[in-house]
Scaffold this motif. Structure first.
Motif, PDB file in Angstrom:
ATOM      1  N   PHE A 119     -40.389 -15.660  31.504  1.00  0.00           N
ATOM      2  CA  PHE A 119     -39.790 -14.712  30.568  1.00  0.00           C
ATOM      3  C   PHE A 119     -38.323 -14.473  30.910  1.00  0.00           C
ATOM      4  CE2 PHE A 119     -38.795 -10.143  29.843  1.00  0.00           C
ATOM      5  CZ  PHE A 119     -38.932 -10.087  28.464  1.00  0.00           C
ATOM      6  N   LEU A 123     -34.745 -15.464  28.806  1.00  0.00           N
ATOM      7  CA  LEU A 123     -33.675 -14.535  28.461  1.00  0.00           C
ATOM      8  C   LEU A 123     -32.342 -14.945  29.073  1.00  0.00           C
ATOM      9  CD1 LEU A 123     -35.541 -11.128  28.836  1.00  0.00           C
ATOM     10  CD2 LEU A 123     -34.708 -12.138  26.691  1.00  0.00           C
ATOM     11  N   PRO A 139     -44.273  -8.237  29.423  1.00  0.00           N
ATOM     12  CA  PRO A 139     -42.984  -8.128  30.101  1.00  0.00           C
ATOM     13  C   PRO A 139     -42.991  -6.929  31.055  1.00  0.00           C
ATOM     14  CG  PRO A 139     -42.661  -8.587  27.780  1.00  0.00           C
ATOM     15  CD  PRO A 139     -44.127  -8.315  27.961  1.00  0.00           C
ATOM     16  N   ASP A 142     -42.504  -3.354  29.738  1.00  0.00           N
ATOM     17  CA  ASP A 142     -43.627  -2.901  28.917  1.00  0.00           C
ATOM     18  C   ASP A 142     -44.867  -2.631  29.768  1.00  0.00           C
ATOM     19  OD1 ASP A 142     -42.336  -3.148  26.300  1.00  0.00           O
ATOM     20  OD2 ASP A 142     -42.357  -5.285  26.697  1.00  0.00           O
ATOM     21  N   ASP A 228     -34.782  -5.896  32.606  1.00  0.00           N
ATOM     22  CA  ASP A 228     -35.448  -5.840  31.302  1.00  0.00           C
ATOM     23  C   ASP A 228     -34.869  -4.726  30.435  1.00  0.00           C
ATOM     24  OD1 ASP A 228     -37.086  -7.890  32.122  1.00  0.00           O
ATOM     25  OD2 ASP A 228     -38.974  -6.810  31.832  1.00  0.00           O
ATOM     26  N   ASP A 231     -31.552  -5.606  28.975  1.00  0.00           N
ATOM     27  CA  ASP A 231     -31.683  -6.564  27.874  1.00  0.00           C
ATOM     28  C   ASP A 231     -32.244  -5.906  26.625  1.00  0.00           C
ATOM     29  OD1 ASP A 231     -30.629  -8.666  29.275  1.00  0.00           O
ATOM     30  OD2 ASP A 231     -32.553  -9.483  29.905  1.00  0.00           O
ATOM     31  N   ARG A 232     -33.227  -5.040  26.793  1.00  0.00           N
ATOM     32  CA  ARG A 232     -33.791  -4.370  25.617  1.00  0.00           C
ATOM     33  C   ARG A 232     -32.758  -3.455  24.974  1.00  0.00           C
ATOM     34  NH1 ARG A 232     -39.441  -1.178  25.982  1.00  0.00           N
ATOM     35  NH2 ARG A 232     -38.180   0.440  26.968  1.00  0.00           N
ATOM     36  N   ARG A 236     -31.019  -8.085  23.524  1.00  0.00           N
ATOM     37  CA  ARG A 236     -31.213  -9.474  23.907  1.00  0.00           C
ATOM     38  C   ARG A 236     -32.657  -9.883  23.650  1.00  0.00           C
ATOM     39  NH1 ARG A 236     -29.602 -11.557  29.992  1.00  0.00           N
ATOM     40  NH2 ARG A 236     -28.880 -13.664  29.438  1.00  0.00           N
ATOM     41  N   ARG A 237     -32.852 -11.070  23.076  1.00  0.00           N
ATOM     42  CA  ARG A 237     -34.190 -11.500  22.684  1.00  0.00           C
ATOM     43  C   ARG A 237     -34.413 -12.956  23.073  1.00  0.00           C
ATOM     44  NH1 ARG A 237     -36.814  -8.674  18.775  1.00  0.00           N
ATOM     45  NH2 ARG A 237     -37.508 -10.512  17.622  1.00  0.00           N
ATOM     46  N   TRP A 261     -44.758  -7.852  22.303  1.00  0.00           N
ATOM     47  CA  TRP A 261     -44.084  -9.143  22.425  1.00  0.00           C
ATOM     48  C   TRP A 261     -43.156  -9.424  21.250  1.00  0.00           C
ATOM     49  CZ3 TRP A 261     -43.272 -12.174  26.390  1.00  0.00           C
ATOM     50  CH2 TRP A 261     -44.119 -12.086  27.498  1.00  0.00           C
ATOM     51  N   TRP A 264     -39.565  -8.678  21.537  1.00  0.00           N
ATOM     52  CA  TRP A 264     -38.724  -9.526  22.382  1.00  0.00           C
ATOM     53  C   TRP A 264     -38.445 -10.895  21.771  1.00  0.00           C
ATOM     54  CZ3 TRP A 264     -36.272  -7.779  26.575  1.00  0.00           C
ATOM     55  CH2 TRP A 264     -36.787  -6.658  27.256  1.00  0.00           C
TER      56      TRP A 264
END
Length: 297
Positions: A119, A123, A139, A142, A228, A231-232, A236-237, A261, A264
């Protein structure tokens, strides 16, 4: 002598300063890298890897800190360096491994801890990862969000290994076969999927890697969450085709795994299955078929 994947060549490949990975390689064609989970080694992919090697170059490493790969120390006394086992660092290992083997772009599949590395690789290295598969995880960010109340007891090991250096390592090292064997026994749907010699190899490998395994999990309670979240928050995906195959933990823990999911991924195929956690060993033909379908997208 530890079991090996028949027909695969084994080598050690330097991927970072002072870190080489043990890796099994076979086949020819477009490259596929397979990353193992906890408490296992690259051997968990033995059936799927042999299947895919018929028409792909298949690369099965032991992650840093696991199996026969190097285990750089992450702790200095009671202080931990989270970067040593950050999934960002471990993902960079895999990109360096593939490049050392001559592959600038490759498909990547991971199970459990390996799926978290995959994962992060998706990214951080979107131009490198052509296709991505994540088996039986959420992730990191999550995962922590959905673990709450008494249902969080299913993840007691996550909380144990998140503690500062010292106590978790001593507790686990006091009875490593009981600790790691607990998960091999509890999480398997069909015990025949992990024969005695493979189970023994997993326990031998884990017994020799307690500090690095704990450091891997400790990173996921700290620096991996930070990565993470950044990025969230930044939108970012994952842009490559993604297949996720999971048990239906959402029904028990009260979340919608596919929805998590989808937040993402732009191109998601989410599948809920009835296998145990060690699905690449319990249903290898199904997993190989799912990966082949992913590679056509």
């Amino acid at each position: 002598m530890a079991p090996v994947i028949p027909g695969f060549d084994y080598r050690r490949v330097p991927v970072a300063d002072g870190v080489s990975l043990n890796v099994a390689v076979a086949g020819s064609g477009s490259p596929v890298v397979l990353l193992h989970g906890f408490p296992q080694t690259h051997l968990m992919w033995r059936h799927v890897a042999a299947d895919l090697a018929a028409d792909h170059t298949v690369i099965c490493p032991d992650l840093r800190g696991y199996g026969a790969s190097d285990k750089p120390p992450a702790n200095a006394g009671t202080d931990a360096d989270p970067a040593v086992y950050a999934k960002r660092t471990m993902a960079a290992d895999i990109v360096a491994l593939a490049r050392a083997l001559g592959h600038e772009r490759f498909a990547l599949a991971g199970h459990d801890r390996g799926a978290l590395v995959a994962f992060r690789a998706g990214l951080d290295h979107p131009a490198t990862i052509t296709h991505l598969a994540c088996l039986d995880v959420l992730p990191t960010l999550d995962m922590w969000d959905v673990l709450h109340g008494t249902t969080a007891a299913v993840g007691f090991h996550l909380f144990l290994m998140a503690q500062p250096p010292g106590l978790p390592e001593r507790m686990i090292a006091a009875c490593p076969d009981d600790f790691f064997g607990h998960f091999l026994d509890l999480w398997v749907g069909d015990p025949r999927a992990i024969p005695a010699e493979v189970r023994a190899a997993y326990l031998d490998a884990c017994r020799a890697a307690v500090p690095s395994i704990v450091a891997d999990y400790r990173a996921s309670a700290g620096v991996d969450v930070d990565h993470d979240r950044a990025d969230r928050d930044g939108g970012r995906r994952l842009t490559m085709p993604l297949t996720v195959i999971q048990q239906d933990w959402g029904a028990a823990l009260g979340y919608d795994a596919a929805a998590l999911w989808r937040a993402w991924a732009d191109d998601l195929d989410h599948r809920t299955v009835g296998y145990g956690h060690f699905m690449a060993e319990e249903a290898p033909a199904d997993i190989a078929k799912a990966l082949r379908e992913l590679l056509t997208r």
